[in-house]
Write a protein that holds these residues in place. Structure first.
Motif, short mmCIF file in Angstrom:
data_model
loop_
_atom_site.label_atom_id
_atom_site.label_comp_id
_atom_site.label_asym_id
_atom_site.label_seq_id
_atom_site.Cartn_x
_atom_site.Cartn_y
_atom_site.Cartn_z
N PHE A 139 0.80 -1.22 0.00
CA PHE A 139 0.00 0.00 0.00
C PHE A 139 0.84 1.28 0.00
CE2 PHE A 139 -1.88 -3.22 2.91
CZ PHE A 139 -2.92 -3.65 2.10
N GLY A 140 2.13 1.17 -0.11
CA GLY A 140 3.01 2.32 0.09
C GLY A 140 2.69 3.52 -0.78
N ASP A 141 2.35 3.31 -2.06
CA ASP A 141 2.11 4.42 -2.98
C ASP A 141 0.64 4.84 -3.03
OD1 ASP A 141 4.78 4.40 -3.65
OD2 ASP A 141 4.51 2.97 -5.30
N VAL A 142 -0.20 4.22 -2.22
CA VAL A 142 -1.64 4.52 -2.25
C VAL A 142 -1.96 5.60 -1.22
CG1 VAL A 142 -3.96 3.57 -2.03
CG2 VAL A 142 -2.08 2.12 -2.88
N PRO A 143 -2.67 6.68 -1.61
CA PRO A 143 -3.12 7.65 -0.60
C PRO A 143 -3.97 6.95 0.46
CG PRO A 143 -3.42 8.52 -2.82
CD PRO A 143 -3.05 7.08 -2.98
N ILE A 144 -3.74 7.27 1.73
CA ILE A 144 -4.44 6.53 2.78
C ILE A 144 -5.95 6.72 2.69
CG2 ILE A 144 -2.49 6.52 4.36
CD1 ILE A 144 -3.71 8.83 5.82
N SER A 145 -6.39 7.85 2.14
CA SER A 145 -7.83 8.07 2.01
C SER A 145 -8.45 7.15 0.95
CB SER A 145 -8.12 9.53 1.66
OG SER A 145 -7.43 9.91 0.48
N ASP A 146 -7.62 6.55 0.09
CA ASP A 146 -8.12 5.65 -0.95
C ASP A 146 -8.07 4.18 -0.54
OD1 ASP A 146 -8.59 7.81 -2.55
OD2 ASP A 146 -6.82 7.55 -3.81
N ILE A 147 -7.48 3.89 0.61
CA ILE A 147 -7.39 2.50 1.06
C ILE A 147 -8.73 2.09 1.66
CG2 ILE A 147 -6.26 0.92 2.67
CD1 ILE A 147 -3.75 2.59 2.46
N ASP A 148 -9.35 1.08 1.07
CA ASP A 148 -10.64 0.61 1.55
C ASP A 148 -10.57 -0.89 1.83
OD1 ASP A 148 -10.58 -0.48 -0.98
OD2 ASP A 148 -12.12 0.84 -1.80
N THR A 149 -11.69 -1.45 2.19
CA THR A 149 -11.74 -2.88 2.54
C THR A 149 -11.30 -3.75 1.37
OG1 THR A 149 -13.57 -2.42 4.06
CG2 THR A 149 -13.18 -4.71 3.46
N GLN A 150 -11.73 -3.41 0.18
CA GLN A 150 -11.39 -4.22 -0.99
C GLN A 150 -9.89 -4.17 -1.26
OE1 GLN A 150 -13.49 -3.10 -4.54
NE2 GLN A 150 -12.77 -4.84 -5.71
N THR A 151 -9.29 -3.00 -1.08
CA THR A 151 -7.85 -2.86 -1.29
C THR A 151 -7.07 -3.77 -0.35
OG1 THR A 151 -8.19 -0.54 -1.90
CG2 THR A 151 -5.94 -1.22 -1.39
N ILE A 152 -7.46 -3.77 0.93
CA ILE A 152 -6.78 -4.62 1.90
C ILE A 152 -7.06 -6.09 1.64
CG2 ILE A 152 -6.53 -5.15 4.36
CD1 ILE A 152 -7.30 -2.28 4.97
N GLN A 153 -8.31 -6.40 1.27
CA GLN A 153 -8.68 -7.80 1.04
C GLN A 153 -7.84 -8.43 -0.07
OE1 GLN A 153 -11.46 -9.52 2.88
NE2 GLN A 153 -9.93 -10.98 2.22
N ARG A 154 -7.55 -7.67 -1.12
CA ARG A 154 -6.73 -8.20 -2.20
C ARG A 154 -5.34 -8.59 -1.71
NH1 ARG A 154 -9.28 -4.13 -5.59
NH2 ARG A 154 -7.56 -2.71 -5.11
N SER A 155 -4.76 -7.76 -0.86
CA SER A 155 -3.43 -8.07 -0.33
C SER A 155 -3.48 -9.27 0.62
CB SER A 155 -2.85 -6.85 0.40
OG SER A 155 -2.59 -5.80 -0.52
N VAL A 156 -4.53 -9.34 1.43
CA VAL A 156 -4.68 -10.47 2.35
C VAL A 156 -4.74 -11.78 1.56
CG1 VAL A 156 -6.25 -11.60 3.98
CG2 VAL A 156 -5.74 -9.16 4.21
N THR A 157 -5.44 -11.77 0.43
CA THR A 157 -5.55 -12.96 -0.40
C THR A 157 -4.19 -13.35 -0.98
OG1 THR A 157 -7.82 -12.36 -0.98
CG2 THR A 157 -6.71 -13.96 -2.39
N VAL A 158 -3.41 -12.36 -1.38
CA VAL A 158 -2.06 -12.63 -1.90
C VAL A 158 -1.16 -13.18 -0.81
CG1 VAL A 158 0.01 -11.58 -2.90
CG2 VAL A 158 -2.25 -10.92 -3.75
N TRP A 159 -1.25 -12.58 0.38
CA TRP A 159 -0.40 -13.03 1.49
C TRP A 159 -0.73 -14.45 1.92
CZ3 TRP A 159 -1.39 -8.02 4.79
CH2 TRP A 159 -0.71 -6.95 4.18
N ALA A 160 -1.99 -14.87 1.72
CA ALA A 160 -2.42 -16.19 2.19
C ALA A 160 -1.60 -17.31 1.58
CB ALA A 160 -3.90 -16.40 1.89
N GLY A 161 -1.07 -17.09 0.38
CA GLY A 161 -0.27 -18.12 -0.25
C GLY A 161 1.20 -18.05 0.10
N LYS A 162 1.57 -17.07 0.92
CA LYS A 162 3.00 -16.87 1.22
C LYS A 162 3.33 -17.02 2.70
CE LYS A 162 3.57 -13.55 -2.59
NZ LYS A 162 3.99 -12.16 -2.93
N ILE A 163 2.42 -16.61 3.57
CA ILE A 163 2.73 -16.59 5.00
C ILE A 163 1.60 -17.24 5.78
CG2 ILE A 163 4.21 -14.54 4.94
CD1 ILE A 163 1.86 -12.83 5.64
N ALA A 164 1.88 -17.56 7.03
CA ALA A 164 0.90 -18.21 7.90
C ALA A 164 -0.23 -17.24 8.25
CB ALA A 164 1.57 -18.69 9.17
N PRO A 165 -1.43 -17.76 8.51
CA PRO A 165 -2.56 -16.90 8.89
C PRO A 165 -2.25 -16.01 10.10
CG PRO A 165 -3.35 -19.08 8.37
CD PRO A 165 -1.86 -19.16 8.36
#
Length: 351
Positions: A139-165
């Motif tokens: 999220f580093g280049d994203v304005p914090i006012s533009d970060i929403d649930t969907q934005t975070i959810q996409r990253s959580v889905t990507v992380w799920a295949g790399k790191i432990a819950p």
């Protein structure tokens, strides 16, 4: 009545606030926006209006935004105007704050400077790692006012295949702390964590020792590790907490051990949580053993030659794991100091 000069007055109010006020005076406190018709295949009513954005230096920049209101063949101009008025209503009522364009990376740097330095040293290490390794790349280049649930959810889905819950939850815990500060400072007003779906934690088996294995570890250990492992086995306290014990924390008369602090990388700090300040009863056998071990000792119960607290990591690596291998346990990868814990009923017969 004397008044402050304009330059002096602006110096006595927050930069962002004074800039917002100047912007409101420049464009007026009420706006109607503009209705336009756009489109090639289908002609649409489009509403256009100015919104304020606060830059990282605190100045306000006015940016025009637009939104489709509906097809021209379905809405009259008056109906389109009503739709645009609905969008502008929160702005004209003063309910919508100017949008901050500061990115998460920029805000995280401010947060580390002003907030993180007040956290415990052990917490700072993990939080800095979460920011640099996971949050900034995502999220580093994203304005914090533009970060929403969907934005975070996409990253959580990507992380799920790399790191432990559990690691994912820890990263988001750090992000929640940062977000709490952002809301307190007025950079955001929304909650992007509401409705977030986190990966499920599977069944985990923490390494533990049987009563007989714990007895063998304690018998084979030399001091000060013999006393240290015996305390952990009987009370189940954390490794950092046993490293932070002082001689006066051991109440031999009442047969209690009081946990008041913890140690992390040879530094004393408060325990993990407020509830971690607590007391544990100990058996007569351990009480008698500790009486001989403590003797006239003052200060730290388990210390290095230089007087610093023993390090939790070093205890596991150089003391516990070799002993486990001696008693036939070869898989020591995930072993922690609390592995030799016992039930209190069995402890009275440890030795």
């Amino acid at each position: 009545m004397s008044t402050l000069p304009q330059s002096e007055a602006s110096d006595n109010m927050p930069l962002a606030e004074s800039a917002v006020e100047r912007s409101l005076l420049m464009r007026g406190r009420y706006q109607k926006g503009t209705l336009l018709q756009r489109g090639k295949r289908e002609l649409l009513w489009v509403g256009r209006w100015p919104e304020d954005e606060i830059r990282t230096d605190g100045t306000v920049h006015q940016r025009h935004k637009s939104a489709p209101l509906g097809p021209v063949n379905e809405l009259t101009k008056r109906q389109a105007r009503r739709e645009l008025d609905k969008i502008l209503a929160p702005i004209n009522a003063g309910l919508r704050c100017p949008r901050h364009v500061i990115t998460l990376m920029e805000f995280a740097e401010r947060w580390k400077t002003d907030i993180l330095i007040h956290h415990k040293a052990s917490g700072q290490t993990s939080e800095r790692a979460h920011i640099s390794k996971w949050l900034v790349p995502a999220f580093g280049d994203v304005p914090i006012s533009d970060i929403d649930t969907q934005t975070i959810q996409r990253s959580v889905t990507v992380w799920a295949g790399k790191i432990a819950p559990k690691t994912t939850r820890n990263i988001l815990a750090t992000m929640r702390i940062i977000w709490k500060t952002a809301r307190a400072w007025g950079y955001v007003t929304h909650n992007p964590f509401e409705g977030l779906m986190l990966p499920r934690r599977g069944l985990t088996r923490k390494p533990t020792l049987t009563s007989e294995q714990a007895r063998d570890v304690i018998r084979l250990a030399v001091e000060p590790y013999r006393s240290l492992f015996w305390i952990i086995a009987e009370t189940g306290i954390r490794g950092g907490e046993v490293c932070g014990l002082f001689a006066e924390d051991v109440d031999l008369a009442r047969q209690f051990i009081h946990v008041k602090r913890s140690a992390w990388r040879a530094q004393l700090q408060t325990p993990k949580t407020e509830n971690a300040v607590r007391s544990f009863p100990i058996s007569p056998a351990l009480s008698e053993h500790l009486a001989a071990f403590i003797g006239e000792r003052k200060g730290l119960l388990f210390a290095t030659r230089t007087g610093h607290p023993l390090d939790n990591y070093n205890i596991v690596t150089w003391a516990l794991k070799p002993l486990l291998m001696q008693i036939g346990i070869e898989d020591t990868k995930s072993v922690r100091p609390r592995a030799p814990r016992l039930g209190f009923a069995e402890v009275c017969h440890v030795l």
